[in-house]
Enzyme design. Sequence first.
Site, short mmCIF file in Angstrom:
data_model
loop_
_atom_site.label_atom_id
_atom_site.label_comp_id
_atom_site.label_asym_id
_atom_site.label_seq_id
_atom_site.Cartn_x
_atom_site.Cartn_y
_atom_site.Cartn_z
N HIS A 265 -0.97 -9.75 9.39
CA HIS A 265 -0.46 -8.38 9.37
C HIS A 265 -1.40 -7.47 8.58
O HIS A 265 -1.67 -6.33 8.97
CB HIS A 265 0.94 -8.40 8.75
CG HIS A 265 1.54 -7.05 8.57
ND1 HIS A 265 1.76 -6.50 7.33
CD2 HIS A 265 1.99 -6.13 9.47
CE1 HIS A 265 2.32 -5.30 7.47
NE2 HIS A 265 2.46 -5.05 8.76
N GLU B 51 -4.35 -6.71 10.69
CA GLU B 51 -4.01 -5.68 11.69
C GLU B 51 -4.23 -4.29 11.12
O GLU B 51 -4.84 -3.43 11.76
CB GLU B 51 -2.55 -5.85 12.13
CG GLU B 51 -2.05 -4.71 13.01
CD GLU B 51 -0.58 -4.42 12.80
OE1 GLU B 51 -0.23 -3.23 12.73
OE2 GLU B 51 0.22 -5.38 12.69
N GLU C 113 5.37 -1.15 2.15
CA GLU C 113 6.03 -1.49 3.41
C GLU C 113 6.95 -2.69 3.24
O GLU C 113 8.07 -2.72 3.77
CB GLU C 113 4.95 -1.80 4.46
CG GLU C 113 5.49 -2.15 5.83
CD GLU C 113 4.37 -2.39 6.82
OE1 GLU C 113 4.52 -3.33 7.63
OE2 GLU C 113 3.36 -1.67 6.79
#
Length: 453
Positions: free
Chosen positions: A67, A70, A142
Amino acid sequence: MGMRMEYYKRLGETAHMSKLDNGLQIIVVPKPGYAKKYAFFATRYGGMDTRFELDGKWLDTPAGIAHYLEHKTFDTEDGNALQTLALNGADPNAFTSNDMTGYYFDSTEKFEENLDILLKFVSIPYYTPESVEKERGIIAQEIRMTEDEPDWQIYMRMLRAMYAKHTARVAIAGTVESIQDITADVLNQCHKAFYTPSNMILTVVGDVDPARIEETASRILPKSGGPEIARDYGDETDEIPEHETRIDMEVSSPQFLAGFKCPPAPRGEARLRQSLIGELAGDILLGDSSPLYQKLYEAGLINGSFGGDYDLMPGLACFYAGGESRDSRAVTDEILKEAARLGGGAIDPDFFERIRRANYGAWIRSLNSFENIAVSLTEGYFNGYNPFRFPDIFESVTLEDIAAFLRENIVEDPLSPFPFRDGGTKTEKSPERESVESWKVPPERGDLGGYLF
């Protein structure tokens, strides 16, 4: 090289397919007359791929690195590809799931120019220690944004209760602690291992020339494909590490999930067939038109949040059901009783046919979405099947297949755990929470966040 065309008469769809010398798979689905064009560039690398072999050595990488990668892949020497694509009239984004990472955009103009940008920034890494450090705070925020979401929290706790070693136990984004160990060097190692043409697929849907798509990919991407990367997801047994787990959180009503550990799915069309059986079984057992749903709803044991799903990941499969309820044990007992009844031969043939027709129609309607087409083709390629063969595979599923699935999998002993979470007041003794995302309205691939979170 050279693209091979296949026409799927039952779907009215055509696919042009090619595998480049570097191993990249390309699939183009023409949509003549449509203004929008969609490109999806994906690697078979996701949140579960934390342990793998590279250059003869086994590497253990931090949870959440796929992640993190990404996010950082959008960085280029000239700036940020996300902004470049947006300024060029495209609508770009990305997602990371348990077993893949995908980058995509749609646009009505400058498509080939935007495709150039997509292929270049994904395949050419640019990570600096400064930018990696800056991103750490963004991703930590996040994670914190989602760590108090009860729905995904309970789903992750269910996986940890059912699986002792499988890497699906770890949230896709990792934890605030685990991402502290991610550096530019580690990101480069992961990019070197997994962002290679032979581990990727490019899928394009729209009014495009398939030959030009192939030419663009051949021109931009590396000429060599990269080695096959061995992965270690953790050796699992049939045993259940923890049969019940609870946590107190601030919720309006207690919630629960009952999870059932199922045999892993094979590769190929057998995997697609097993997925279809699990989905149909869930609708017949738990769907809002099922006898069980009506019985539980009328008794006040459940509300509209009740439902379930069947998840397939590399090396595991599980079925789960739940929602809001003040008597989770009573609901679970009723699920077990109904599964035993239906598995024993009590499925109404007419109801079975209605559910079959509804599911078939929903899948056909999904072909109206360019994104659904591209992601389905990608998932199929990574798992060894062609989703455009869906009608033939779907028609092979019988009522007895559904009964056998319920009879063999939705059982309490010895394989099925019962992880529960009761609502209440959050306390200082609550276990540490990991990054979560709601399962009530789950993205179809178990995705965690796009870059535009």
